[in-house]
Scaffold this motif. Structure first.
Motif, mmCIF file in Angstrom:
data_model
loop_
_atom_site.group_PDB
_atom_site.id
_atom_site.type_symbol
_atom_site.label_atom_id
_atom_site.label_comp_id
_atom_site.label_asym_id
_atom_site.label_seq_id
_atom_site.Cartn_x
_atom_site.Cartn_y
_atom_site.Cartn_z
ATOM 1 N N ALA A 176 0.919 -1.216 0.044
ATOM 2 C CA ALA A 176 0.006 -0.203 0.019
ATOM 3 C C ALA A 176 0.904 1.250 -0.011
ATOM 4 O O ALA A 176 1.800 1.099 0.796
ATOM 5 C CB ALA A 176 -0.935 -0.079 1.263
ATOM 6 N N GLU A 177 0.376 2.255 -0.847
ATOM 7 C CA GLU A 177 0.916 3.610 -0.721
ATOM 8 C C GLU A 177 0.779 4.265 0.688
ATOM 9 O O GLU A 177 -0.229 4.147 1.030
ATOM 10 C CB GLU A 177 0.618 4.491 -1.588
ATOM 11 N N PRO A 178 2.127 5.025 1.028
ATOM 12 C CA PRO A 178 1.488 5.777 2.328
ATOM 13 C C PRO A 178 0.429 6.881 2.247
ATOM 14 O O PRO A 178 0.475 7.575 1.193
ATOM 15 C CB PRO A 178 2.919 6.381 2.841
ATOM 16 N N ALA A 179 -0.222 7.103 3.221
ATOM 17 C CA ALA A 179 -1.042 8.056 3.191
ATOM 18 C C ALA A 179 -0.403 9.521 3.243
ATOM 19 O O ALA A 179 0.737 9.881 3.482
ATOM 20 C CB ALA A 179 -2.002 8.079 4.245
ATOM 21 N N ASN A 180 -1.266 10.401 2.460
ATOM 22 C CA ASN A 180 -0.692 11.768 2.601
ATOM 23 C C ASN A 180 -0.951 12.463 3.942
ATOM 24 O O ASN A 180 -2.063 12.812 4.255
ATOM 25 C CB ASN A 180 -1.274 12.543 1.462
ATOM 26 N N ASN A 181 0.220 12.762 4.556
ATOM 27 C CA ASN A 181 0.281 13.490 5.843
ATOM 28 C C ASN A 181 0.762 14.844 5.848
ATOM 29 O O ASN A 181 1.106 15.435 6.945
ATOM 30 C CB ASN A 181 1.034 12.613 6.834
ATOM 31 N N THR A 182 0.951 15.485 4.888
ATOM 32 C CA THR A 182 1.132 16.804 4.704
ATOM 33 C C THR A 182 0.336 17.951 5.144
ATOM 34 O O THR A 182 -0.743 17.833 4.749
ATOM 35 C CB THR A 182 1.844 17.304 3.176
ATOM 36 N N ARG A 183 0.728 18.526 6.087
ATOM 37 C CA ARG A 183 -0.189 19.607 6.666
ATOM 38 C C ARG A 183 -0.534 20.516 5.575
ATOM 39 O O ARG A 183 0.555 21.111 4.751
ATOM 40 C CB ARG A 183 0.306 20.287 7.943
ATOM 41 N N ASN A 184 -1.776 21.110 5.216
ATOM 42 C CA ASN A 184 -2.174 22.029 4.291
ATOM 43 C C ASN A 184 -2.605 23.460 4.829
ATOM 44 O O ASN A 184 -2.966 24.127 4.047
ATOM 45 C CB ASN A 184 -3.377 21.291 3.793
ATOM 46 N N GLY A 185 -2.447 23.787 6.050
ATOM 47 C CA GLY A 185 -2.485 24.928 6.790
ATOM 48 C C GLY A 185 -4.000 25.066 7.508
ATOM 49 O O GLY A 185 -4.130 26.172 8.315
ATOM 50 N N LEU A 186 -4.824 24.070 7.111
ATOM 51 C CA LEU A 186 -6.446 24.349 7.747
ATOM 52 C C LEU A 186 -6.312 23.800 9.176
ATOM 53 O O LEU A 186 -5.686 22.635 9.263
ATOM 54 C CB LEU A 186 -7.277 23.772 6.890
ATOM 55 N N GLN A 187 -7.107 24.295 10.164
ATOM 56 C CA GLN A 187 -7.224 23.443 11.398
ATOM 57 C C GLN A 187 -8.737 23.333 11.719
ATOM 58 O O GLN A 187 -9.480 24.259 11.189
ATOM 59 C CB GLN A 187 -6.442 24.420 12.434
ATOM 60 N N CYS A 188 -8.990 22.294 12.419
ATOM 61 C CA CYS A 188 -10.529 22.117 12.858
ATOM 62 C C CYS A 188 -10.330 21.650 14.135
ATOM 63 O O CYS A 188 -9.251 20.985 14.692
ATOM 64 C CB CYS A 188 -11.121 21.035 11.851
#
Length: 272
Positions: free
Chosen positions: A106-118
């Protein structure tokens, strides 16, 4: 029955031209063993599905499960959800040549932060979710803050579940089947903008890492203020001490000089 289906499929492919061949396999947290299958004549792509589930019992105790599925294309889509205690994602890759989907892990999940917070939480009730919510950094294509209710089998909190977190847009429409991830959403609402899914007046639990960073900044500011105050105090003490240690004779001489200057101007002869 399987042999009959295979014969029918082969005849269909011969009559209509060539059918696409794809690898098939399925594995959880391990490489999979590839087999070859012939797709229906209407299918034009091979499909690789990589999924990941991460569950946190606490900050140091977590479990990661990765899964890969290789197959002829079936309707499916990418999605991602992050609540702070639960992270799930699915990534779809398509290719159109024979046996092109030869990936075994399996490919690793995209864990790059995109600047949004919730705000994020994952608990058995609304009250416990609000009492334990924290700020969550959204990653990858997560572009919405989400509130949801449903049932789950991911964490030992009972079957009922209330969640907050970051999500991709397609999760906001209940259009994604999450039963393979041990989740079943019955209610969901989404909003755009940072921390838009927080309830006013509710108690929030700060993210531990962010809390430590804020504390370090506060300590540095206090140290700078204290150092400036000490330096200013030392300068004042030095100036006051310099005035206090002037020799009395020096002050007397300055006074005498002023007296003589004054007396000499009084005794100066007038010009004829």
């Amino acid at each position: 029955m399987k042999l009959f289906f295979t014969i029918v499929l082969a005849c269909t492919c011969i009559a209509g031209g060539s059918c696409l061949q794809c690898f098939t396999c399925s594995a959880v947290s391990d490489p999979c063993t590839l087999d070859i299958t012939t797709c229906l004549s209407t299918i034009t792509n091979c499909q690789t599905v990589s999924s990941q589930t991460i569950t946190f019992l606490d900050e140091s105790d977590f479990e990661t499960i990765s899964r890969i599925d290789q197959r002829c294309e079936v309707p499916s889509e990418d999605f991602s959800l992050r609540t702070g205690r639960v992270f799930i994602s699915q990534n779809i890759h398509l290719c159109s040549s024979d046996r092109c989907n030869d990936q075994t892990e399996a490919e690793p999940a995209n864990n790059t932060r995109n600047g949004l917070q919730c705000f994020g939480c994952f608990n058995s009730s609304t009250e416990s979710c609000l009492a334990n919510q924290q700020r969550v950094d959204c990653v990858g294509r997560q572009n919405r803050c989400v509130d949801g209710k449903g049932r789950q089998r991911l964490l030992p909190i009972g079957s009922n579940m209330v969640l907050k977190g970051c999500a991709t847009t397609n999760l906001c429409e209940l259009g994604v089947d999450l039963r393979a991830f041990s989740l079943l959403l019955s209610e969901v609402s989404c909003c755009e903008g940072a921390l838009c899914n927080g309830d006013r007046g509710s108690t929030t639990t700060a993210d531990p890492g962010r809390q430590r960073q804020d504390m370090i900044v506060i300590i540095i500011v206090l140290i700078v203020i204290a150092a400036f105050s000490i330096i200013s105090l030392l300068v004042l003490v030095w100036r006051w001490g310099k005035r206090a240690v002037d020799p009395p004779a020096q002050r007397w001489a300055v006074g005498q000089l002023r007296y003589h200057d004054s007396a000499g101007s009084d005794m100066e002869p007038e010009l004829a």
